[in-house]
Structures are given as C-alpha cells and as structure tokens.
Design an enzyme around this catalytic site. Sequence first.
Site, PDB file in Angstrom:
ATOM      1  N   GLU A 174      -4.039  17.530 -22.238  1.00 15.02           N
ATOM      2  CA  GLU A 174      -4.984  18.459 -22.866  1.00 15.02           C
ATOM      3  C   GLU A 174      -6.404  17.907 -22.846  1.00 15.02           C
ATOM      4  O   GLU A 174      -7.361  18.643 -22.629  1.00 15.02           O
ATOM      5  CB  GLU A 174      -4.550  18.787 -24.301  1.00 15.02           C
ATOM      6  CG  GLU A 174      -3.381  19.745 -24.379  1.00 15.02           C
ATOM      7  CD  GLU A 174      -3.683  21.104 -23.730  1.00 15.02           C
ATOM      8  OE1 GLU A 174      -4.845  21.533 -23.717  1.00 15.02           O
ATOM      9  OE2 GLU A 174      -2.732  21.724 -23.224  1.00 15.02           O
ATOM     10  N   TYR A 228      -9.372  22.589 -30.946  1.00 14.77           N
ATOM     11  CA  TYR A 228      -8.621  23.087 -29.786  1.00 14.77           C
ATOM     12  C   TYR A 228      -7.457  22.149 -29.441  1.00 14.77           C
ATOM     13  O   TYR A 228      -6.309  22.567 -29.305  1.00 14.77           O
ATOM     14  CB  TYR A 228      -9.532  23.266 -28.557  1.00 14.77           C
ATOM     15  CG  TYR A 228      -8.701  23.629 -27.355  1.00 14.77           C
ATOM     16  CD1 TYR A 228      -8.297  24.941 -27.161  1.00 14.77           C
ATOM     17  CD2 TYR A 228      -8.223  22.652 -26.480  1.00 14.77           C
ATOM     18  CE1 TYR A 228      -7.457  25.284 -26.111  1.00 14.77           C
ATOM     19  CE2 TYR A 228      -7.378  22.980 -25.432  1.00 14.77           C
ATOM     20  CZ  TYR A 228      -7.007  24.297 -25.245  1.00 14.77           C
ATOM     21  OH  TYR A 228      -6.156  24.629 -24.222  1.00 14.77           O
ATOM     22  N   ASP A 240      -8.085  29.176 -25.106  1.00 14.54           N
ATOM     23  CA  ASP A 240      -8.984  28.676 -24.060  1.00 14.54           C
ATOM     24  C   ASP A 240      -9.576  29.888 -23.319  1.00 14.54           C
ATOM     25  O   ASP A 240      -9.400  31.030 -23.748  1.00 14.54           O
ATOM     26  CB  ASP A 240      -8.234  27.725 -23.104  1.00 14.54           C
ATOM     27  CG  ASP A 240      -7.172  28.436 -22.283  1.00 14.54           C
ATOM     28  OD1 ASP A 240      -6.956  29.654 -22.495  1.00 14.54           O
ATOM     29  OD2 ASP A 240      -6.565  27.797 -21.408  1.00 14.54           O
TER      30      ASP A 240
END
Length: 348
Positions: A45, A128, A146
């Site tokens: 990520e 996030y 996203d």
Amino acid sequence: MRDPAPVHDLLDWYDRNARRMPWRISPSDRRAGVRPDPYRIWLSEVMLQQTTVAAVKSYYEVFTSRWPTVIDLAAAEDADVMAAWAGLGYYARARNLLKCARAVAEDHAGVFPDTREGLLSLPGIGPYTAAAVSAIAFDLPETVVDGNVERVMARLHDEHTPLPTAKPILTQMATALTPQDRPGDYAQAVMDLGATICTPRKPACGICPWRTACAAWEAGTAADLPKKLPKKRKPTRLGIAYLARRVDGAWLLERRPDKGLLGGMLGWPGSDWGEAPQEDPPIRAEWREVPAEARHTFTHFHLRLTVKTALVPMDRAPLRGDFVELPDFSPTDLPTVMRKAFDLAKDA
Ligand code: SF4
C-alpha cells in the site's frame, strides 16, 4: 443511482476476475483460510501510493526478498533502503516506511496493530493506508477510497460535482456501500473494477457487474465522469548538476538532506532549483557542459537540469560530497532525475 448497487454481484465478479498481485490473497485462498501478511499489505500500500501496480511489482519483490519481515526491514541500514527505493519516487515514503517498521518492531514486538486506530498511531500511516491495511489485511469494514473508487462512485451515482470538491461526497457514497461481510475482498473488488472495467476513458459498461445499478450508464454520462476542476499549469524550474569523476573512476556524490524533495537520497551535487540557478560547483575543476538537459517532472513542477561534467585528479578534495568508488557505485541507487543526468554524462 437507480438501485442500491448489489455488493454480492461485485463480489461474485471479483471471485472470477480478481487481479493477481504478489501481495494479494486470492478470494479462493481467503475462503480456504489463508490470511494476508499485514507487513506485505502495508508495504504494497505504501509503494502503490502515487505509483502504478506495474511499477511497484519489481520493487515489492526486491523488498520482500531482502527484508521478508517487518523486523528485518526495521534492522536495515537507511542507505540500503533508500537505494532499494530509488526510482520509485516520493522518497518521503521510504523514510516513513523505515520509521514505521522500527516503531512496529520496537513498540509492538514486530506485530502490526489490527485496528484502524492502532495503525493510525504509527508514524507515516495516514487515513488511507490505515483503512486499506485494516480492510485488506484484517478484513475490517473500513472504506478505502483511491482514484479508482472515486471514479466508480461518481459514475454509479452520476455525481457531477468536480474533484477535488467531490471527495467527501464520494467517500460518503463509498462508506454507505461498504459491507460487513468480506469487506477486505470488497475493497479490492471496487479497486479492480475501477482499474479494469470502469476505466477513465472507455468504461466497459457492457461487461460491468454494476451496470444495472449504475446511474451514469443509464444517463449516458459515464465517460464524462468524474468531473475535475482544471489543473494549474506546472511551473518550470532550472538547475545545474555537477558530475565529477576522479581519474580512478570514482564519482562525486552527495546525500541530500532528509527534509525536502528527494530527501535522504544520494544524488549529484548541484545548484538550487529555481528561475535562475547560481553556479555552485562542489569541487575545483574544468567543467564541461553536456549538450543536452536532463528533464524530469515532479508533482508540482517541471525541472530542466543543465549537466556539467569534469575529470579531477586523485588529490583534489571536494568542497562538498564524497567520492564513491566504482565497486560501491550503482546508478540504480539514484533517484530517476539523477539517473537521467548520469545517463547523459556517462556518454559525454
Ligand atoms: S456501468 Fe459503466 S460507468 Fe457504471 S460502474 Fe460499470 S463500468 Fe462504470
């Protein structure tokens, strides 16, 4: 949106079409009880922020073979990690990666916290990444938003508010759809839908599992969404890079300060980057200008670097930087803009 998008239709589609990724546990393996490694999910990520899956894969392989666990990464030398990250861009991510790995190793006995709040308490993990790791690694019903998810939500709801103004609205829409069952697979399914079917230019609505629920498909507006506010034009900055080579082949390099652009990375000594860069050679020498510029685009500006080269004797001391002898020098350790300057200089 005409009907609530049926989550199970998307999950059925994902079961058949999930993209294969080195860090991903396939839906069938998940069902068989295989659990993702939070370290690998977190690493992927962080790497994927601002970068494509294709660009990340080889870096991910290098990192996980050199540092298979978060404890291994925490024990790595800073310079080795920065060198392994070179070329992936956004170098603050690599510095934060190390800080986070060390916090997990030292404060959490090498085990990633399994809640969004716990993840958020780690250095370098923002909302996030915390949501993505919570959902994908721990199967928690967190909403991951996203660019792919924003596009899918805007189309599904035929939302015409332009980005970035629309971000909170689209996040709310995504949150309303996040299921309690299989939230990790669901998060990855929406991203896959955006990456492979609901693509920016030509969405393949004909084979989309959400077509019957999609308001933009019904309205014929899919290809125009999401709307975006016009981007500001990027300014151009100029700079000078000095590539000095000693007669034994060693190159003069300088590690950039930790703070700022390309922070902590190895690079060529140079001038400031601005409208009218001042000469600032790092060693006394006869400098020759390479007849081409190294050009690179950063997030907020374009850079045009004048490249100067010089050959210097063994006993000439640099004003700044250090000579790196050939066995220790690898152009792949340099960030992309510095590599471009090297490619011009080595053939000059
Ligand atoms: S129907 Fe078309 S626009 Fe709507 S979600 Fe599917 S691919 Fe995207």
